[in-house]
Scaffold this active site. Structure first.
Site, PDB file in Angstrom:
ATOM      1  N   GLU A 151     112.284  22.928  70.636  1.00  0.00           N
ATOM      2  CA  GLU A 151     111.557  22.984  71.907  1.00  0.00           C
ATOM      3  C   GLU A 151     112.389  22.484  73.085  1.00  0.00           C
ATOM      4  O   GLU A 151     112.391  23.086  74.158  1.00  0.00           O
ATOM      5  CB  GLU A 151     110.245  22.200  71.816  1.00  0.00           C
ATOM      6  N   HIS A 157      98.315  18.157  66.405  1.00  0.00           N
ATOM      7  CA  HIS A 157      98.269  19.528  66.928  1.00  0.00           C
ATOM      8  C   HIS A 157      97.140  19.756  67.919  1.00  0.00           C
ATOM      9  O   HIS A 157      96.790  20.892  68.196  1.00  0.00           O
ATOM     10  CB  HIS A 157      98.103  20.538  65.786  1.00  0.00           C
TER      11      HIS A 157
END
Ligand SMILES: Cc1ncc(C[n+]2csc(CCOP(=O)(O)OP(=O)(O)O)c2C)c(N)n1
Ligand SMILES: [Mg+2]
Lengths: 369, 327
Positions: free
Chosen positions: B63, B132
């Site tokens: 990322e 998440h």
């Protein structure tokens, strides 16, 4: 080099234990004929130019140190003294204003060599309105995109993906630009560097990762921060060409840089180079006790490798200049730097209203405390 | 007037990206599994075969690395749309986004633009548990240099994605996994756009303002419906854009109703709703008949158990309780 751990991988070609390599080590074949490099190919004018460039950086940086001591510059400021040959070698090997250059906070030299107005650089160091970023960046954040200079970044290792992104844009557009992506030996340990190396190889980005290995990350010596001190080997897992070269001899640096720049431009692939150098000054202007991490003897030993003295000897040997001429050049440069300093110092500070300018291109956030 | 088509939030987003890519060759997509796999939430379905690997770029699971590469590409003048598989993973890229992307324009004093869009789903989906389910919009809306929008409807995500791509500044377009299947009418107009910094009144009322964004706007609409049965006329303000924030529309509503409840899914403590509530308190004190109410997610890491998870996410009951508390 010492400092290998029992677990480090030692590549077959790199068993040498000397600290400074002047030759090239690659895992794969050596890219370009080395024969030509033995000849003295530089014209007198070129030689003089390298000398002027290095000396200009040296004195400009001395002046920055003065500005800091006088309280005209603040914050963190890092000079390039001792490392001049490295930047001169690389930046004289690219198409200035066309190719991209990005580096960390030790960034004055790169901007100056790309043709950024030195008064604007000095003014930025002093936080003035006439600075490259209107006084908003400071020493660590010099920019000059018109000359292909994209900064000037303060988070160690953080700009490495940005440099790869500039190269990504070249790949996307199909232009022929090369991106020089400079980082320190300390920065070479950041995780995002490896994410970037992988993607640079995966996407064939025309990007040269140049590790300016000055043997220290602030006060931490290479041996204490890198499990394997041969940083060029970090190219290997990604299938990127890597090598270690000497950055204290401007002529050799220049040749190696040109060879690598040409290769990357032609092949459109990344390259990783570890350039051995040494900073003569402290890490930053605020580092006033270098003896905490290195001895005076070590410094004196390294001063013998001063790239400027080295080129001086060559200029005399090759009859490009005599002592008087060298002195005249230095006097000229000192005078120039003096004027740059004075002009920057005479320029105004930013107006307080400017604090909100350019956070966005088209709006300002909520104002007030 | 463009004709309207019914489609899901996901389809609207997809249509918007396709139109922007067709308009401008500098627009490209980057993210994990967005190409060959067509996206975790299938927002990029079919785009890899349409535009090839040149413009729909599958990245490694890095990322920070790809956020940075896209930022560099934007500095060089391209217009990347970066998908985070979920906004929780953008935490790995916070250094790039906050320390780099958001600073480009200011540190260069406007010399270098950074036209980039980061988008993806944030907030709780269903039982994805603690790692998440983050709401990250408040983190981003805290940062000068970024713009943050949280469209709640298909037509808004359609128009706001276009505005985001056209913007010369970094934009975080915040989606919510619970919205992708939501249907709505969307203008069939490639040039449609929704300006940033404009909240909208989705339902008019005179008794109380229910202020929220993203999926919480739909909770507020449902609550307004329920309150109506008790003769309470709630006004629903969909904030849409957090940075810039349209305080004018929010304040006008509060000045009309004299009561406000701010609803957000993020942790109640320090979430963006707290900022909205504080602003109302500062600027509308004399217009208020009661303290500003606040409903946020419970201040706990998101648990896995559906029973516990539902306990954490604000719902109609929580909002009604907050309304009742104001008296
Ligand atoms: C992420 C991050 N951690 C720590 C620092 C503080 N810091 C600034 S420079 C530096 C040393 C970096 O050394 P190196 O990469 O070798 O570059 P050099 O200064 O030698 O040119 C450190 C630790 C920082 N700026 N950013
Ligand atoms: Mg170093």
């Amino acid at each position: 080099m010492g400092g290998y751990t029992a677990f480090s991988v030692v590549a077959p070609e790199s068993q040498s234990s000397t600290r400074f390599f002047t030759s090239i080590i690659t895992l794969e074949e050596v890219p370009v004929a080395k024969q030509a490099e033995k000849k003295n190919t530089e014209s007198p004018a070129e030689l003089e130019q390298y000398y002027r460039d290095m000396l200009f950086i040296r004195h400009f940086e001395e002046k920055c140190n003065l500005a800091y001591r006088q309280g005209k510059a603040g914050g963190y400021m890092h000079v390039y003294i001792g490392m001049e040959a490295l930047a001169v070698g690389w930046l004289s090997s690219i198409k200035k204003g066309y190719d991209n250059v990005i580096t960390a906070y030790r960034d004055h030299a790169h901007a100056l060599l790309l043709g950024t107005n030195p008064v604007a650089v000095m003014a930025e160091v002093m936080g003035r309105k006439a600075g490259t970023a209107g006084g908003k960046g400071g020493s660590m954040h010099i920019y000059d995109p018109k000359n292909g200079f994209y900064g000037g970044w303060g988070i160690v290792g953080g700009h490495i993906p940005l440099g790869a992104g500039l190269a990504f844009a070249s790949r996307y557009r199909g232009d022929n630009k090369v991106t020089l992506n400079f980082l320190g030996d300390g920065a070479a340990n950041q995780g995002v560097v490896y994410e970037t190396l992988n993607m640079a190889a995966l996407y064939d980005l025309p990007c040269i990762f140049i590790i300016e290995n000055n043997e220290f990350a602030m006060g931490t010596r290479l041996e204490y921060h890198a499990a394997d001190t041969e940083l060029w080997k970090r190219a290997i897992p990604f299938g990127i060409k890597g090598e270690r070269i000497d950055g204290m001899d401007v002529l050799q640096m220049r040749k190696d840089a040109q060879r690598i720049v040409d290769w990357v431009r032609k092949e459109g692939k990344p390259y990783l180079v570890e350039v051995m150098t040494y900073r003569f000054a402290g890490h930053g202007a605020a580092d006033n006790d270098r003896q905490l991490y290195r001895t005076r003897e070590e410094e004196e030993e390294n001063l013998k490798r001063d790239p400027i003295n080295r080129l001086e000897r060559i200029l005399i040997e090759r009859n490009v200049a005599n002592e008087e001429k060298l002195e005249a050049i230095e006097a000229e440069i000192l005078d120039m730097v003096e004027k740059i300093y004075a002009e920057a110092d005479a320029s105004p500070h930013p107006d307080v209203e400017e604090v909100y300018d350019n956070i966005y291109s088209d709006m300002t956030p909520e104002k007030g405390h | 007037m463009a004709s309207l088509m019914e489609m899901t939030y996901r389809e609207a987003l997809h249509k918007s990206m396709v139109e922007e890519m067709d308009k401008n060759g500098d627009v490209f997509l980057m993210g994990e599994d967005i190409g060959r796999y067509e996206g975790t939430f299938k927002v990029t379905r079919g785009l890899f075969s349409k535009y090839s690997h040149r413009r729909v770029i599958d990245t490694p699971i890095t990322e920070a690395g790809f956020a940075g590469i896209a930022t560099g590409a934007a500095m060089a003048g391209l217009r990347p749309i970066v998908e985070f598989m979920t906004m929780s993973f953008s935490i790995l890229a916070l250094d790039q986004i906050i320390n780099h992307t958001a600073k480009v324009h200011y540190m260069t004093n406007g010399e270098v633009k950074c036209p980039i869009v980061f988008r993806g789903p944030g907030g709780a989906a269903k039982q994805l548990s603690a790692q998440h389910s983050h709401s990250m919009e408040g983190w981003y809306a805290h940062v000068p240099g970024l713009k943050v929008v949280c469209p709640a409807t298909p037509s808004d995500v359609y128009g706001m994605l276009k505005t985001a791509v056209a913007d010369d500044n970094p934009v975080i377009l915040y989606e919510n996994p619970g919205l992708y299947a939501l249907k709505g009418m969307v203008p069939d107009d490639p040039n449609y756009s929704i300006p940033f910094g404009k909240a909208q009144i989705l339902r008019e009322g005179k008794d109380i303002s229910l202020i929220g964004y993203s999926r919480m706007t739909h909770i507020n609409l449902a609550v307004a419906e329920l309150l109506e049965k008790d003769g309470i006329h709630a006004e629903v303000v969909d904030v849409r854009s957090l940075l810039p924030l349209d305080t004018e529309t929010i304040y006008a509503s509060v000045r009309k109703t004299h009561r406000a409840v701010v609803v957000y899914e993020d942790w109640r403590s320090g979430g963006f709703g707290a900022e909205i509530a504080a602003r109302i308190g500062e600027d509308c004190f004399d217009d208020l008949d009661a303290p500003v109410g606040r409903v946020g997610g419970l201040n706990v890491p998101m648990p896995y158990s559906r029973t516990l998870e539902l306990q954490c996410i604000p719902d109609e009951k929580d909002v009604i309780a907050a309304v009742r508390k104001l008296g």
